[in-house]
Design an enzyme around this catalytic site. Structure first.
Site, PDB file in Angstrom:
ATOM      1  N   THR A  58       0.869  -1.186   0.000  1.00  0.00           N
ATOM      2  CA  THR A  58       0.000   0.000   0.000  1.00  0.00           C
ATOM      3  C   THR A  58       0.901   1.229   0.000  1.00  0.00           C
ATOM      4  OG1 THR A  58      -0.011   0.139   2.388  1.00  0.00           O
ATOM      5  CG2 THR A  58      -1.754  -1.172   1.384  1.00  0.00           C
ATOM      6  N   GLU A 100      -5.633  -4.265  -0.794  1.00  0.00           N
ATOM      7  CA  GLU A 100      -5.822  -5.477  -0.005  1.00  0.00           C
ATOM      8  C   GLU A 100      -6.893  -6.387  -0.604  1.00  0.00           C
ATOM      9  OE1 GLU A 100      -5.514  -2.402   1.012  1.00  0.00           O
ATOM     10  OE2 GLU A 100      -4.471  -2.244   2.949  1.00  0.00           O
ATOM     11  N   LYS A 147     -15.179  15.286  12.260  1.00  0.00           N
ATOM     12  CA  LYS A 147     -16.043  15.069  13.424  1.00  0.00           C
ATOM     13  C   LYS A 147     -16.348  16.410  14.068  1.00  0.00           C
ATOM     14  CE  LYS A 147     -13.957  10.725  13.449  1.00  0.00           C
ATOM     15  NZ  LYS A 147     -12.606  10.722  12.858  1.00  0.00           N
ATOM     16  N   TRP A 154     -20.717  13.585  12.378  1.00  0.00           N
ATOM     17  CA  TRP A 154     -19.667  13.629  11.374  1.00  0.00           C
ATOM     18  C   TRP A 154     -20.154  14.171  10.038  1.00  0.00           C
ATOM     19  CZ3 TRP A 154     -20.368  10.387   7.269  1.00  0.00           C
ATOM     20  CH2 TRP A 154     -21.067   9.201   7.482  1.00  0.00           C
TER      21      TRP A 154
END
Ligand code: ADP
Length: 542
Positions: A184, A328, A439, A444
């Site tokens: 990654t 992934e 947040k 949020w």
């Protein structure tokens, strides 16, 4: 009672052997670092891959050894994919946009024995040679005539192939053996390795072929702008030969003008890449007043495709497939084709669905959960962390137990780090990455939702919304915009547009104008860099 069927291992080499036999004339066209355009076929490629396999053996590469590549999209890189995995070694693709520290970290962590590199990257390796293992062999992917001058001991790719035999007796490997490795991009902390098996790779290519049938078929020409060094170019080097589609590799030049010219010259039907790339191409399309001839399909993924971008393509009659996935996951998890019943729907209704991240592909299960890990309903409203499970998803990170433990839940699902909802039709909507969510006062705000609306503003070329700390609300949104050419975006005007979609408390507190947005190694807007850059920015009422 057990079924009475043969069990043959699913192996990467079989994909190319099959293509060479069934689609021998399907092409691989490459813009080379040498500056010209190179043409070959799957049948010819298999013969060179055979030679390369012998050459790798000659370099002392055996089963399970890691062999690294540092290269653009081109036929030699494609040959390495098959030869390395084919002999039972592991093809480790390195992203050249990583920092020298990250690059030396992953070469060391992977235990690479040989590094194959394009001529373009020789200066880079000269600079960081001291950070790499002493016994790492270096092979430059060119012929003798184009070998660069260098103080380093460099082997030459074409010399290496030499007069080795064209046929290779591909071993009957265990399908669970590793075939390739991709790290990654490590926007935070060290990069983490996803180690794909032959089985997961073959299954993934079949899943992709099944889900994107418009592009993946014999006679179609596909341009992977998504790099071979980034999650196996979304599986295209496997799915294309499997289906007989031809591949057009763009080499290093990925700007709008170069892509336009290549697509038109090579009659590319379908092009795959991240939104930043399509922004460049759309710029050229606007300049030319038309799309490249033959262009009919675009796959957009890697980050959210803004609705305005989807509309721009669809208005020209180019079908957009908005897909979602991650390293992934091999990486494709969803495909954004419209449900058949929407064929006659109006443009706006279609756009609303195409802006979502698509429905899961077969073999990839999705669940969303609340903070306590309880499953949330797929009602289009409830949003929570997205977990995935399936045969093409990592069971852990390569040599990294700590990261593995963090990522997997008790039932063995992998946590994506994305916050999402799933609607009743099964369409995924990515609301944000957990680390990018804003947040504010216990609620949020989705930065992606805000960006999507701002991107449609005529005075805005691109934008990002990031969280800044706030004494009263914890965090509040800051809008960072790049103006469209010759335009001066007005914050009040943008807020008025946003008010049509958002509550007042969700609107950004402030706007800053920048010349361009910082990108990560995978071509996505780097919000981490933006948060650092604007850490001292004081919001109006903070
Ligand atoms: P990195 O960019 O860290 O190397 P990946 O390329 O694997 O890693 O990125 C995966 C992430 O990219 C996903 O978890 C998701 O946040 C984001 N992403 C990918 N496709 C989309 C999409 N179509 N819409 C929104 N976000 C996306």
């Amino acid at each position: 009672m057990k079924g009475m069927m043969m069990h043959r291992p699913l192996l990467i080499a079989d994909i190319l052997t099959y293509a060479a036999e069934v689609y021998p004339d399907a092409e691989i066209v490459s813009v080379r670092t040498e500056g010209d355009v190179h043409r070959t076929t799957y049948a010819q490629t298999l013969r060179r891959v055979g030679k390369l396999a012998h050459a790798l053996k000659g370099l002392g590469i055996g089963t399970g050894d890691r062999v690294a590549t540092l290269a653009w999209n081109g036929y030699r890189h494609f040959e390495l994919y098959y030869a390395i995995s084919g002999i039972g070694a592991v093809c480790h693709t390195i992203n050249p946009r990583l920092s020298p520290e990250q690059m030396s970290y992953i070469v060391g962590h992977a235990g690479d024995r040989v590094l194959f590199l394009d001529t373009t990257f020789v200066p880079l390796i000269e600079k960081i040679r001291g950070l790499l293992p002493d016994d790492l062999q270096l092979v430059v992917m060119t012929d003798r005539a184009h070998m660069p001058e260098s103080g380093l001991p460099l082997l030459c790719y074409e010399d290496l192939l030499g007069d080795h035999p064209e046929s290779y007796d591909w071993p009957d490997l265990d399908e669970n053996d590793a075939g390739s490795l991709c790290y990654t991009s490590g926007t935070t902390g060290n990069p983490k390795g996803a180690l794909y098996s032959h089985r997961s790779t073959v299954l993934h290519s079949m899943m992709v072929a099944l889900s994107l049938p418009a592009a993946l078929q014999e006679g179609k020409r596909i341009l992977p702008v998504v790099p071979l060094f980034h999650v196996n170019a979304w599986g295209l080097p496997y799915a294309a030969p499997l289906t007989g589609a031809s591949l057009v590799f763009p080499g290093p030049a990925l700007d709008g003008d170069s892509l336009f010219k290549l697509m038109e010259g090579e009659q590319v039907f379908s092009a795959w890449g991240v939104p930043t790339v399509w922004q460049g191409l759309l710029g050229t399309i606007r300049k030319e007043g038309r799309a490249p001839n033959g262009f009919g399909d675009v796959v957009i993924g890697g980050s959210a495709a803004p609705s305005s971008m989807i509309r721009a393509f669809e208005d020209m009659g180019i079908n957009v497939c908005h897909a979602w996935g991650m390293t992934e996951m091999s990486p494709v998890g969803t495909q954004g084709n419209l449900p058949a019943r929407m064929a006659g729907a109006g443009a706006d209704a279609k756009l609303a669905v195409k802006s979502k991240q698509g429905r899961r592909i077969f073999g990839c299960e999705l669940k969303i959960v609340d903070d306590a890990g309880n499953r949330l309903p797929h009602d289009g409203e409830a949003a929570g962390e997205l977990f995935v499970r399936g045969n093409t998803i990592i069971s852990g990170y390569f040599g990294n137990d700590e990261a593995t433990q963090k990522a997997m839940d008790a039932e063995g699902w992998f946590g994506t780090g994305d916050v999402a909802s799933i609607d009743r039709d099964g369409f995924l909507v990515i609301r944000d990455r957990t680390k990018d969510l804003i947040k504010s006062g216990g609620e949020w705000i989705s930065s992606l939702d805000l960006e999507n609306v701002v991107m449609a503003h005529p005075d805005v070329a691109s934008c990002a919304v990031i969280a800044l700390p706030h004494p009263k609300w914890d965090e509040r949104p800051l809008l960072v915009v790049v103006p469209a050419e010759g335009k001066t975006p007005d914050f009040e005007d943008i807020k008025t547009k946003l008010s049509e979609h958002f509550a007042k408390w969700q609107l950004p507190d402030d706007m800053v104008v920048v010349e361009d947005l910082p990108l990560t190694a995978t071509g996505k807007v780097s919000k981490l860099t933006l948060r650092e850059r604007f850490a001292d920015h004081v919001l109006p009422d903070a």
